[in-house]
Motif scaffolding. Structure first.
Motif, PDB file in Angstrom:
ATOM      1  N   ALA A 177       0.908  -1.263   0.121  1.00 58.71           N
ATOM      2  CA  ALA A 177       0.151  -0.017  -0.027  1.00 58.71           C
ATOM      3  C   ALA A 177       0.709   1.203  -0.048  1.00 58.71           C
ATOM      4  O   ALA A 177       0.481   2.365  -0.709  1.00 58.71           O
ATOM      5  CB  ALA A 177      -0.769   0.028   1.109  1.00 58.71           C
ATOM      6  N   ALA A 178       1.995   1.189   0.780  1.00 62.90           N
ATOM      7  CA  ALA A 178       2.865   2.488   0.913  1.00 62.90           C
ATOM      8  C   ALA A 178       3.243   3.080  -0.474  1.00 62.90           C
ATOM      9  O   ALA A 178       3.546   4.008  -0.645  1.00 62.90           O
ATOM     10  CB  ALA A 178       4.388   1.998   1.429  1.00 62.90           C
ATOM     11  N   MET A 179       3.250   2.163  -1.586  1.00 62.56           N
ATOM     12  CA  MET A 179       3.688   2.807  -2.967  1.00 62.56           C
ATOM     13  C   MET A 179       2.660   3.602  -3.797  1.00 62.56           C
ATOM     14  O   MET A 179       2.833   4.089  -4.761  1.00 62.56           O
ATOM     15  CB  MET A 179       4.446   1.660  -3.544  1.00 62.56           C
ATOM     16  N   PHE A 180       1.304   3.340  -3.197  1.00 61.75           N
ATOM     17  CA  PHE A 180       0.176   3.781  -4.115  1.00 61.75           C
ATOM     18  C   PHE A 180      -0.015   5.171  -4.173  1.00 61.75           C
ATOM     19  O   PHE A 180      -0.537   5.791  -5.049  1.00 61.75           O
ATOM     20  CB  PHE A 180      -1.080   3.167  -3.661  1.00 61.75           C
ATOM     21  N   GLY A 181       0.363   5.913  -3.222  1.00 61.16           N
ATOM     22  CA  GLY A 181       0.352   7.413  -2.940  1.00 61.16           C
ATOM     23  C   GLY A 181       0.931   8.177  -4.003  1.00 61.16           C
ATOM     24  O   GLY A 181       0.376   9.537  -4.363  1.00 61.16           O
ATOM     25  N   ALA A 215       4.288   3.110 -14.962  1.00 62.58           N
ATOM     26  CA  ALA A 215       3.617   3.436 -16.447  1.00 62.58           C
ATOM     27  C   ALA A 215       3.764   2.279 -17.327  1.00 62.58           C
ATOM     28  O   ALA A 215       2.655   1.798 -17.874  1.00 62.58           O
ATOM     29  CB  ALA A 215       4.398   4.544 -16.907  1.00 62.58           C
ATOM     30  N   VAL A 216       4.863   1.368 -17.143  1.00 56.43           N
ATOM     31  CA  VAL A 216       5.077   0.203 -17.686  1.00 56.43           C
ATOM     32  C   VAL A 216       3.801  -0.883 -17.331  1.00 56.43           C
ATOM     33  O   VAL A 216       3.058  -1.344 -18.192  1.00 56.43           O
ATOM     34  CB  VAL A 216       6.297  -0.496 -17.651  1.00 56.43           C
ATOM     35  N   MET A 217       3.449  -1.017 -16.201  1.00 57.96           N
ATOM     36  CA  MET A 217       2.551  -1.743 -15.606  1.00 57.96           C
ATOM     37  C   MET A 217       1.178  -1.514 -16.184  1.00 57.96           C
ATOM     38  O   MET A 217       0.491  -2.246 -16.640  1.00 57.96           O
ATOM     39  CB  MET A 217       2.682  -2.110 -14.274  1.00 57.96           C
ATOM     40  N   ILE A 332      -7.030   5.009  -6.357  1.00 54.45           N
ATOM     41  CA  ILE A 332      -6.302   4.083  -5.458  1.00 54.45           C
ATOM     42  C   ILE A 332      -7.094   2.861  -5.374  1.00 54.45           C
ATOM     43  O   ILE A 332      -6.683   1.852  -5.298  1.00 54.45           O
ATOM     44  CB  ILE A 332      -6.036   5.012  -4.275  1.00 54.45           C
ATOM     45  N   PRO A 333      -8.462   2.775  -4.753  1.00 52.40           N
ATOM     46  CA  PRO A 333      -9.240   1.641  -4.654  1.00 52.40           C
ATOM     47  C   PRO A 333      -9.212   0.890  -6.103  1.00 52.40           C
ATOM     48  O   PRO A 333      -9.219  -0.210  -6.028  1.00 52.40           O
ATOM     49  CB  PRO A 333     -10.570   2.043  -4.327  1.00 52.40           C
ATOM     50  N   LEU A 334      -9.409   1.504  -7.221  1.00 50.79           N
ATOM     51  CA  LEU A 334      -9.367   0.872  -8.492  1.00 50.79           C
ATOM     52  C   LEU A 334      -8.086   0.070  -8.834  1.00 50.79           C
ATOM     53  O   LEU A 334      -8.045  -1.185  -9.290  1.00 50.79           O
ATOM     54  CB  LEU A 334      -9.620   2.230  -9.605  1.00 50.79           C
ATOM     55  N   TYR A 335      -6.893   0.974  -8.407  1.00 58.17           N
ATOM     56  CA  TYR A 335      -5.706   0.046  -8.756  1.00 58.17           C
ATOM     57  C   TYR A 335      -5.455  -0.973  -7.656  1.00 58.17           C
ATOM     58  O   TYR A 335      -4.843  -1.878  -8.017  1.00 58.17           O
ATOM     59  CB  TYR A 335      -4.446   1.295  -8.624  1.00 58.17           C
ATOM     60  N   LEU A 336      -5.772  -0.917  -6.499  1.00 58.31           N
ATOM     61  CA  LEU A 336      -5.522  -1.817  -5.451  1.00 58.31           C
ATOM     62  C   LEU A 336      -6.601  -3.268  -5.809  1.00 58.31           C
ATOM     63  O   LEU A 336      -6.251  -3.948  -5.662  1.00 58.31           O
ATOM     64  CB  LEU A 336      -6.268  -1.361  -3.930  1.00 58.31           C
ATOM     65  N   GLY A 337      -7.860  -3.016  -6.575  1.00 55.36           N
ATOM     66  CA  GLY A 337      -8.432  -3.894  -7.186  1.00 55.36           C
ATOM     67  C   GLY A 337      -7.608  -4.579  -8.173  1.00 55.36           C
ATOM     68  O   GLY A 337      -7.655  -5.972  -8.404  1.00 55.36           O
ATOM     69  N   TYR A 338      -6.951  -3.844  -9.093  1.00 57.34           N
ATOM     70  CA  TYR A 338      -6.170  -4.699  -9.905  1.00 57.34           C
ATOM     71  C   TYR A 338      -5.193  -5.441  -9.450  1.00 57.34           C
ATOM     72  O   TYR A 338      -4.589  -6.565  -9.822  1.00 57.34           O
ATOM     73  CB  TYR A 338      -5.470  -3.618 -11.069  1.00 57.34           C
ATOM     74  N   TRP A 339      -4.428  -4.913  -8.411  1.00 55.34           N
ATOM     75  CA  TRP A 339      -3.522  -5.636  -7.711  1.00 55.34           C
ATOM     76  C   TRP A 339      -3.914  -6.823  -7.017  1.00 55.34           C
ATOM     77  O   TRP A 339      -3.274  -7.903  -7.260  1.00 55.34           O
ATOM     78  CB  TRP A 339      -3.078  -4.815  -6.377  1.00 55.34           C
ATOM     79  N   ARG A 340      -5.172  -6.733  -6.518  1.00 54.60           N
ATOM     80  CA  ARG A 340      -5.694  -7.930  -5.961  1.00 54.60           C
ATOM     81  C   ARG A 340      -6.045  -9.036  -7.046  1.00 54.60           C
ATOM     82  O   ARG A 340      -5.959 -10.215  -6.441  1.00 54.60           O
ATOM     83  CB  ARG A 340      -7.183  -7.501  -5.157  1.00 54.60           C
ATOM     84  N   GLU A 341      -6.557  -8.566  -8.093  1.00 55.88           N
ATOM     85  CA  GLU A 341      -6.596  -9.694  -9.114  1.00 55.88           C
ATOM     86  C   GLU A 341      -5.430 -10.362  -9.788  1.00 55.88           C
ATOM     87  O   GLU A 341      -5.342 -10.838 -10.617  1.00 55.88           O
ATOM     88  CB  GLU A 341      -7.316  -8.888 -10.323  1.00 55.88           C
ATOM     89  N   GLY A 342      -4.337  -9.816  -9.289  1.00 54.72           N
ATOM     90  CA  GLY A 342      -2.945 -10.266  -9.654  1.00 54.72           C
ATOM     91  C   GLY A 342      -2.625  -9.667 -11.033  1.00 54.72           C
ATOM     92  O   GLY A 342      -1.732 -10.238 -11.813  1.00 54.72           O
ATOM     93  N   ARG A 343      -2.934  -8.525 -11.414  1.00 54.05           N
ATOM     94  CA  ARG A 343      -2.641  -7.843 -12.682  1.00 54.05           C
ATOM     95  C   ARG A 343      -1.837  -6.627 -12.554  1.00 54.05           C
ATOM     96  O   ARG A 343      -1.582  -6.046 -13.421  1.00 54.05           O
ATOM     97  CB  ARG A 343      -4.190  -7.324 -13.251  1.00 54.05           C
ATOM     98  N   LEU A 344      -1.300  -6.419 -11.350  1.00 54.16           N
ATOM     99  CA  LEU A 344      -0.664  -5.161 -11.108  1.00 54.16           C
ATOM    100  C   LEU A 344       0.540  -5.712 -10.097  1.00 54.16           C
ATOM    101  O   LEU A 344       0.315  -5.339  -8.827  1.00 54.16           O
ATOM    102  CB  LEU A 344      -1.537  -4.150 -10.419  1.00 54.16           C
ATOM    103  N   PRO A 345       1.638  -6.071 -10.708  1.00 60.03           N
ATOM    104  CA  PRO A 345       2.577  -6.589  -9.739  1.00 60.03           C
ATOM    105  C   PRO A 345       3.408  -5.298  -8.965  1.00 60.03           C
ATOM    106  O   PRO A 345       4.674  -5.429  -9.022  1.00 60.03           O
ATOM    107  CB  PRO A 345       3.659  -7.373 -10.471  1.00 60.03           C
ATOM    108  N   VAL A 346       2.803  -4.746  -8.222  1.00 60.34           N
ATOM    109  CA  VAL A 346       3.568  -3.658  -7.574  1.00 60.34           C
ATOM    110  C   VAL A 346       4.704  -3.791  -6.409  1.00 60.34           C
ATOM    111  O   VAL A 346       5.657  -3.334  -6.290  1.00 60.34           O
ATOM    112  CB  VAL A 346       2.325  -2.759  -6.739  1.00 60.34           C
ATOM    113  N   GLU A 347       4.392  -5.324  -5.972  1.00 62.36           N
ATOM    114  CA  GLU A 347       5.662  -5.761  -5.100  1.00 62.36           C
ATOM    115  C   GLU A 347       6.825  -5.749  -6.051  1.00 62.36           C
ATOM    116  O   GLU A 347       7.871  -5.487  -5.095  1.00 62.36           O
ATOM    117  CB  GLU A 347       5.284  -7.252  -4.740  1.00 62.36           C
ATOM    118  N   LEU A 348       6.929  -5.787  -7.165  1.00 66.71           N
ATOM    119  CA  LEU A 348       8.247  -5.581  -7.872  1.00 66.71           C
ATOM    120  C   LEU A 348       8.976  -4.107  -7.596  1.00 66.71           C
ATOM    121  O   LEU A 348      10.160  -4.469  -7.816  1.00 66.71           O
ATOM    122  CB  LEU A 348       7.930  -5.843  -9.136  1.00 66.71           C
TER     123      LEU A 348
END
Ligand SMILES: [Zn+2]
Ligand SMILES: [Zn+2]
Length: 378
Positions: A177-181, A215-217, A332-348
Protein backbone atom coordinates in the motif's frame (compact mmCIF):
# COMPACT_ATOMS: atom_id res chain seq x y z
CA UNK A 1 7.23 12.10 17.60
CA UNK A 2 10.17 11.39 15.34
CA UNK A 3 10.71 12.90 11.85
CA UNK A 4 13.45 13.42 9.26
CA UNK A 5 14.03 17.15 8.76
CA UNK A 6 15.93 18.89 5.97
CA UNK A 7 17.61 22.10 7.20
CA UNK A 8 19.63 22.92 4.07
CA UNK A 9 19.80 21.52 0.56
CA UNK A 10 22.92 19.77 -0.74
CA UNK A 11 23.24 21.02 -4.33
CA UNK A 12 24.10 18.41 -6.91
CA UNK A 13 27.03 19.37 -9.13
CA UNK A 14 25.42 17.52 -12.02
CA UNK A 15 28.52 15.47 -12.74
CA UNK A 16 28.19 11.79 -11.88
CA UNK A 17 31.75 11.57 -10.52
CA UNK A 18 31.15 14.49 -8.15
CA UNK A 19 27.76 13.50 -6.78
CA UNK A 20 27.59 14.33 -3.10
CA UNK A 21 27.59 11.43 -0.66
CA UNK A 22 24.46 11.94 1.38
CA UNK A 23 25.68 9.32 3.84
CA UNK A 24 28.55 11.73 4.60
CA UNK A 25 26.67 15.03 4.28
CA UNK A 26 23.63 13.73 6.25
CA UNK A 27 21.18 16.41 5.03
CA UNK A 28 18.22 14.72 6.72
CA UNK A 29 18.26 14.91 10.51
CA UNK A 30 16.10 12.32 12.26
CA UNK A 31 14.98 14.05 15.43
CA UNK A 32 12.32 14.33 18.11
CA UNK A 33 9.62 16.95 17.48
CA UNK A 34 6.75 18.12 19.66
CA UNK A 35 3.75 15.89 18.87
CA UNK A 36 0.83 17.96 17.50
CA UNK A 37 -2.83 16.99 17.76
CA UNK A 38 -5.18 17.25 14.78
CA UNK A 39 -7.29 20.41 14.43
CA UNK A 40 -10.73 20.56 12.78
CA UNK A 41 -10.65 18.73 9.46
CA UNK A 42 -7.42 16.88 10.30
CA UNK A 43 -6.27 13.41 11.31
CA UNK A 44 -3.43 12.02 13.38
CA UNK A 45 -1.83 9.09 11.55
CA UNK A 46 0.68 6.55 12.85
CA UNK A 47 2.98 6.03 9.86
CA UNK A 48 3.91 2.40 9.32
CA UNK A 49 6.02 2.70 6.16
CA UNK A 50 7.15 5.59 4.01
CA UNK A 51 9.12 5.31 0.79
CA UNK A 52 11.80 7.45 -0.71
CA UNK A 53 10.87 9.04 -4.05
CA UNK A 54 12.85 11.08 -6.57
CA UNK A 55 10.87 14.20 -5.62
CA UNK A 56 12.29 13.92 -2.08
CA UNK A 57 15.75 13.77 -3.61
CA UNK A 58 14.92 16.84 -5.74
CA UNK A 59 14.14 18.80 -2.57
CA UNK A 60 17.34 17.58 -0.90
CA UNK A 61 19.52 18.54 -3.90
CA UNK A 62 17.75 21.90 -4.30
CA UNK A 63 16.26 21.32 -7.76
CA UNK A 64 12.78 21.50 -6.22
CA UNK A 65 12.94 24.61 -4.05
CA UNK A 66 10.89 24.32 -0.86
CA UNK A 67 10.81 26.42 2.32
CA UNK A 68 13.22 24.96 4.89
CA UNK A 69 13.44 23.49 7.41
CA UNK A 70 11.00 20.88 6.14
CA UNK A 71 10.08 17.38 7.34
CA UNK A 72 10.25 15.36 4.12
CA UNK A 73 8.45 12.27 2.83
CA UNK A 74 5.24 12.16 0.79
CA UNK A 75 4.58 8.49 -0.07
CA UNK A 76 3.35 6.44 2.87
CA UNK A 77 0.77 4.26 4.59
CA UNK A 78 -0.47 4.22 8.16
CA UNK A 79 -3.34 3.93 10.63
CA UNK A 80 -5.52 6.74 11.91
CA UNK A 81 -4.93 7.30 15.64
CA UNK A 82 -6.91 10.50 16.21
CA UNK A 83 -9.64 12.40 14.41
CA UNK A 84 -10.14 16.17 14.49
CA UNK A 85 -13.46 17.96 14.69
CA UNK A 86 -15.87 17.83 11.80
CA UNK A 87 -14.45 14.65 10.26
CA UNK A 88 -17.21 12.06 10.14
CA UNK A 89 -16.12 9.67 7.37
CA UNK A 90 -12.78 8.50 8.82
CA UNK A 91 -12.37 6.68 12.14
CA UNK A 92 -9.59 5.73 14.53
CA UNK A 93 -8.03 2.49 13.28
CA UNK A 94 -8.71 3.14 9.60
CA UNK A 95 -5.98 1.97 7.20
CA UNK A 96 -4.93 4.90 5.04
CA UNK A 97 -2.72 5.67 2.06
CA UNK A 98 -1.37 9.21 2.17
CA UNK A 99 -1.83 11.43 -0.87
CA UNK A 100 0.42 14.41 -1.62
CA UNK A 101 -2.24 16.73 -3.09
CA UNK A 102 -4.89 17.54 -0.44
CA UNK A 103 -7.62 18.63 -2.86
CA UNK A 104 -9.98 21.28 -1.46
CA UNK A 105 -12.96 20.14 -3.52
CA UNK A 106 -14.03 23.69 -4.20
CA UNK A 107 -11.50 25.47 -6.45
CA UNK A 108 -11.68 25.75 -10.23
CA UNK A 109 -9.56 22.62 -10.78
CA UNK A 110 -11.43 20.54 -8.20
CA UNK A 111 -14.81 21.63 -9.52
CA UNK A 112 -13.78 20.66 -13.05
CA UNK A 113 -12.91 17.12 -11.90
CA UNK A 114 -9.12 17.60 -11.80
CA UNK A 115 -8.28 17.44 -8.06
CA UNK A 116 -4.60 16.69 -8.75
CA UNK A 117 -4.32 20.31 -9.91
CA UNK A 118 -6.11 21.80 -6.87
CA UNK A 119 -5.16 25.48 -6.55
CA UNK A 120 -5.45 25.58 -2.77
CA UNK A 121 -3.39 22.43 -2.38
CA UNK A 122 -0.68 23.87 -4.63
CA UNK A 123 -0.57 26.97 -2.45
CA UNK A 124 -0.31 25.22 0.93
CA UNK A 125 2.05 22.56 -0.45
CA UNK A 126 4.27 25.39 -1.69
CA UNK A 127 4.28 27.21 1.66
CA UNK A 128 4.76 24.08 3.81
CA UNK A 129 1.40 24.51 5.54
CA UNK A 130 -1.61 22.18 5.82
CA UNK A 131 -4.95 22.57 4.02
CA UNK A 132 -6.80 23.52 7.21
CA UNK A 133 -4.22 25.72 8.88
CA UNK A 134 -0.61 26.70 9.21
CA UNK A 135 2.25 24.29 9.81
CA UNK A 136 1.99 22.39 13.10
CA UNK A 137 5.43 20.83 13.38
CA UNK A 138 7.84 22.41 15.86
CA UNK A 139 11.21 21.55 17.28
CA UNK A 140 11.23 21.12 21.08
CA UNK A 141 12.62 24.70 21.12
CA UNK A 142 9.56 25.92 19.25
CA UNK A 143 11.06 26.50 15.78
CA UNK A 144 8.59 26.01 12.92
CA UNK A 145 9.16 22.99 10.66
CA UNK A 146 7.39 23.01 7.27
CA UNK A 147 5.28 20.08 6.11
CA UNK A 148 6.22 18.36 2.84
CA UNK A 149 3.23 18.21 0.48
CA UNK A 150 0.85 18.01 3.45
CA UNK A 151 2.29 14.63 4.42
CA UNK A 152 5.83 14.70 6.02
CA UNK A 153 5.90 10.94 6.27
CA UNK A 154 9.55 10.16 7.08
CA UNK A 155 8.25 9.96 10.60
CA UNK A 156 6.44 7.73 13.05
CA UNK A 157 3.43 10.08 13.14
CA UNK A 158 1.87 12.84 11.05
CA UNK A 159 -1.02 15.26 11.32
CA UNK A 160 -2.61 15.61 7.87
CA UNK A 161 -5.77 17.04 6.33
CA UNK A 162 -8.61 14.55 5.92
CA UNK A 163 -8.18 15.30 2.19
CA UNK A 164 -4.63 13.88 2.35
CA UNK A 165 -5.76 10.28 2.93
CA UNK A 166 -7.62 7.56 1.10
CA UNK A 167 -9.04 4.81 3.32
CA UNK A 168 -8.17 1.33 2.02
CA UNK A 169 -9.09 -2.23 2.98
CA UNK A 170 -7.57 -3.56 6.19
CA UNK A 171 -5.92 -6.57 4.62
CA UNK A 172 -3.69 -4.86 2.04
CA UNK A 173 -0.08 -5.36 3.22
CA UNK A 174 1.50 -2.05 4.23
CA UNK A 175 4.60 -2.74 2.15
CA UNK A 176 2.37 -2.83 -0.95
CA UNK A 177 0.00 0.00 0.00
CA UNK A 178 2.88 2.38 0.78
CA UNK A 179 3.70 2.87 -2.90
CA UNK A 180 0.19 3.71 -4.12
CA UNK A 181 0.16 7.35 -3.00
CA UNK A 182 2.85 8.64 -5.35
CA UNK A 183 4.62 6.17 -7.68
CA UNK A 184 1.65 4.01 -8.62
CA UNK A 185 -0.87 6.86 -8.77
CA UNK A 186 1.45 9.01 -10.90
CA UNK A 187 2.80 6.37 -13.28
CA UNK A 188 -0.44 4.54 -13.84
CA UNK A 189 -2.43 7.74 -14.13
CA UNK A 190 -0.06 9.09 -16.79
CA UNK A 191 -0.99 6.11 -18.96
CA UNK A 192 -4.63 5.49 -18.00
CA UNK A 193 -5.86 9.05 -17.30
CA UNK A 194 -3.60 11.49 -19.17
CA UNK A 195 -2.85 9.44 -22.30
CA UNK A 196 -5.91 7.15 -21.99
CA UNK A 197 -3.99 4.31 -23.68
CA UNK A 198 -6.24 1.74 -25.35
CA UNK A 199 -5.74 -1.90 -26.34
CA UNK A 200 -3.38 -2.42 -29.24
CA UNK A 201 -1.60 0.95 -29.00
CA UNK A 202 2.18 1.16 -28.82
CA UNK A 203 3.73 2.80 -25.76
CA UNK A 204 7.32 3.74 -24.94
CA UNK A 205 8.35 4.63 -21.39
CA UNK A 206 11.56 6.61 -20.82
CA UNK A 207 13.00 6.37 -17.30
CA UNK A 208 12.49 3.24 -15.22
CA UNK A 209 12.18 4.49 -11.67
CA UNK A 210 9.07 3.57 -9.72
CA UNK A 211 6.91 6.02 -11.72
CA UNK A 212 8.20 4.76 -15.09
CA UNK A 213 7.81 1.13 -14.05
CA UNK A 214 4.25 1.87 -12.88
CA UNK A 215 3.60 3.35 -16.33
CA UNK A 216 4.95 0.11 -17.86
CA UNK A 217 2.56 -1.91 -15.66
CA UNK A 218 -0.36 0.34 -16.66
CA UNK A 219 0.41 0.04 -20.39
CA UNK A 220 0.55 -3.73 -20.02
CA UNK A 221 -2.71 -3.70 -18.04
CA UNK A 222 -4.34 -1.59 -20.78
CA UNK A 223 -3.27 -4.29 -23.26
CA UNK A 224 -1.00 -2.03 -25.27
CA UNK A 225 0.29 -3.95 -28.29
CA UNK A 226 3.89 -3.08 -27.50
CA UNK A 227 5.48 -1.59 -24.39
CA UNK A 228 9.04 -0.41 -24.95
CA UNK A 229 10.93 0.43 -21.75
CA UNK A 230 14.04 2.62 -21.95
CA UNK A 231 16.65 3.39 -19.28
CA UNK A 232 20.42 3.89 -19.48
CA UNK A 233 20.79 1.62 -16.42
CA UNK A 234 20.59 -1.88 -17.89
CA UNK A 235 20.15 -3.18 -14.34
CA UNK A 236 16.53 -1.97 -14.58
CA UNK A 237 15.74 -3.85 -17.80
CA UNK A 238 14.81 -7.26 -16.38
CA UNK A 239 12.54 -5.57 -13.85
CA UNK A 240 10.77 -3.72 -16.69
CA UNK A 241 10.21 -7.03 -18.50
CA UNK A 242 8.77 -8.45 -15.27
CA UNK A 243 6.45 -5.41 -15.09
CA UNK A 244 5.12 -6.18 -18.58
CA UNK A 245 7.48 -4.49 -21.07
CA UNK A 246 7.68 -6.24 -24.44
CA UNK A 247 11.10 -4.75 -25.29
CA UNK A 248 13.79 -3.03 -23.22
CA UNK A 249 16.92 -1.05 -24.00
CA UNK A 250 19.10 2.00 -23.42
CA UNK A 251 18.38 5.43 -24.97
CA UNK A 252 20.73 4.46 -27.82
CA UNK A 253 18.53 1.44 -28.55
CA UNK A 254 15.25 3.42 -28.47
CA UNK A 255 14.96 4.41 -32.15
CA UNK A 256 15.67 0.85 -33.33
CA UNK A 257 13.29 -0.80 -30.85
CA UNK A 258 10.52 1.68 -31.70
CA UNK A 259 11.00 1.23 -35.46
CA UNK A 260 10.83 -2.54 -35.04
CA UNK A 261 7.69 -2.50 -32.88
CA UNK A 262 5.79 0.52 -34.17
CA UNK A 263 7.15 1.69 -37.54
CA UNK A 264 7.45 5.47 -37.69
CA UNK A 265 6.76 6.00 -33.99
CA UNK A 266 4.79 4.94 -30.95
CA UNK A 267 1.28 6.16 -30.18
CA UNK A 268 2.30 7.30 -26.69
CA UNK A 269 5.68 8.12 -25.15
CA UNK A 270 5.86 8.62 -21.38
CA UNK A 271 8.74 10.82 -20.18
CA UNK A 272 9.47 9.80 -16.58
CA UNK A 273 13.03 11.14 -16.41
CA UNK A 274 12.43 14.84 -15.85
CA UNK A 275 14.73 15.96 -18.67
CA UNK A 276 13.86 18.60 -21.28
CA UNK A 277 16.17 16.79 -23.72
CA UNK A 278 14.28 13.53 -23.24
CA UNK A 279 10.91 15.30 -23.69
CA UNK A 280 12.21 16.67 -27.01
CA UNK A 281 13.48 13.20 -28.03
CA UNK A 282 10.09 11.68 -27.11
CA UNK A 283 8.36 14.07 -29.54
CA UNK A 284 10.56 12.56 -32.25
CA UNK A 285 9.65 9.03 -31.14
CA UNK A 286 5.85 9.38 -31.47
CA UNK A 287 3.94 8.80 -34.69
CA UNK A 288 1.64 11.29 -36.43
CA UNK A 289 -1.14 12.10 -33.96
CA UNK A 290 0.85 10.58 -31.11
CA UNK A 291 1.15 11.97 -27.59
CA UNK A 292 4.06 12.60 -25.27
CA UNK A 293 3.19 12.56 -21.57
CA UNK A 294 5.56 14.66 -19.46
CA UNK A 295 5.42 13.19 -15.96
CA UNK A 296 9.02 13.57 -14.68
CA UNK A 297 9.86 16.92 -13.06
CA UNK A 298 12.58 18.83 -14.96
CA UNK A 299 14.79 21.37 -13.17
CA UNK A 300 12.91 24.71 -12.96
CA UNK A 301 15.56 26.38 -15.14
CA UNK A 302 15.27 23.80 -17.95
CA UNK A 303 13.73 25.03 -21.22
CA UNK A 304 12.32 23.03 -24.12
CA UNK A 305 13.29 23.76 -27.74
CA UNK A 306 11.56 21.59 -30.34
CA UNK A 307 10.47 21.88 -33.99
CA UNK A 308 7.18 23.77 -33.71
CA UNK A 309 5.66 22.36 -36.90
CA UNK A 310 5.16 18.86 -35.48
CA UNK A 311 2.11 19.93 -33.47
CA UNK A 312 -0.16 21.44 -36.14
CA UNK A 313 1.70 19.70 -38.98
CA UNK A 314 1.66 16.15 -37.61
CA UNK A 315 -1.00 16.37 -34.91
CA UNK A 316 1.45 15.52 -32.14
CA UNK A 317 0.46 16.43 -28.59
CA UNK A 318 2.54 17.22 -25.52
CA UNK A 319 0.55 16.49 -22.35
CA UNK A 320 1.62 17.49 -18.85
CA UNK A 321 0.58 15.06 -16.12
CA UNK A 322 0.76 16.00 -12.43
CA UNK A 323 0.10 13.09 -10.06
CA UNK A 324 -1.16 11.18 -13.08
CA UNK A 325 -4.25 13.43 -13.37
CA UNK A 326 -5.51 11.20 -10.57
CA UNK A 327 -8.70 11.34 -8.61
CA UNK A 328 -7.15 9.58 -5.59
CA UNK A 329 -10.40 8.46 -3.95
CA UNK A 330 -11.41 6.78 -7.20
CA UNK A 331 -8.04 5.58 -8.54
CA UNK A 332 -6.33 4.14 -5.44
CA UNK A 333 -9.19 1.65 -4.76
CA UNK A 334 -9.36 0.88 -8.51
CA UNK A 335 -5.62 0.16 -8.73
CA UNK A 336 -5.69 -1.86 -5.48
CA UNK A 337 -8.43 -3.92 -7.14
CA UNK A 338 -6.10 -4.63 -10.10
CA UNK A 339 -3.37 -5.60 -7.63
CA UNK A 340 -5.79 -7.94 -5.81
CA UNK A 341 -6.67 -9.61 -9.13
CA UNK A 342 -2.97 -10.25 -9.76
CA UNK A 343 -2.85 -7.83 -12.68
CA UNK A 344 -0.58 -5.23 -11.07
CA UNK A 345 2.66 -6.61 -9.61
CA UNK A 346 3.43 -3.57 -7.43
CA UNK A 347 5.58 -5.75 -5.12
CA UNK A 348 8.25 -5.66 -7.83
CA UNK A 349 8.87 -1.98 -7.08
CA UNK A 350 9.76 -2.64 -3.43
CA UNK A 351 13.50 -3.20 -3.29
CA UNK A 352 14.04 -3.38 0.49
CA UNK A 353 13.15 -1.90 3.89
CA UNK A 354 15.42 -0.01 6.28
CA UNK A 355 15.12 1.85 9.58
CA UNK A 356 14.43 5.58 9.28
CA UNK A 357 17.85 6.30 10.78
CA UNK A 358 19.34 5.11 7.45
CA UNK A 359 17.39 7.62 5.34
CA UNK A 360 20.54 9.47 4.18
CA UNK A 361 22.10 6.25 2.90
CA UNK A 362 18.79 5.74 1.08
CA UNK A 363 19.29 9.02 -0.80
CA UNK A 364 22.59 7.68 -2.19
CA UNK A 365 21.01 4.36 -3.17
CA UNK A 366 18.17 6.13 -5.02
CA UNK A 367 20.45 8.70 -6.70
CA UNK A 368 22.70 5.94 -8.06
CA UNK A 369 19.77 3.83 -9.27
CA UNK A 370 20.58 0.89 -6.95
CA UNK A 371 17.03 0.82 -5.61
CA UNK A 372 13.57 1.44 -7.05
CA UNK A 373 11.59 1.83 -3.84
CA UNK A 374 13.25 1.56 -0.47
CA UNK A 375 10.73 1.63 2.37
CA UNK A 376 11.52 3.12 5.76
CA UNK A 377 10.04 2.42 9.12
CA UNK A 378 10.54 4.54 12.21
ZN1 LIG B 1 6.86 11.03 -5.16
ZN1 LIG C 1 -9.18 22.48 -5.05
Amino acid sequence: MKAAVLYSAVPSTGSASQKPSYADARPLVVQELARPEPRAGELGVAITYSSLCHSDLSVVDGSRVRPLPMALGHEAVGRVVSVGGGVSDVSVGDHVVLVFVPSCGDCRACRSGRPALCHQAAEVNGSGDLLHGEALLRTPAGERINHHLGVSAFADYAVVARESVVVIDDDVPDTVAAMFGCAVLTGMGAVLNTAAVTAGQSVAVFGLGAVGLSAVMAASLAEAGSVIAIDPNSGKHQLALDCGATAVGTPEDAAGLIAEAAGDGVDVAVEAVGSAGVIAACLGHVTRGGAVVSVGLPHPSAELTVPALQFAGAGKRLLGSYMGDAVPGRDIPLYLGYWREGRLPVELLHTDTRPLTEINEGLDALASGQVVRRLFTA
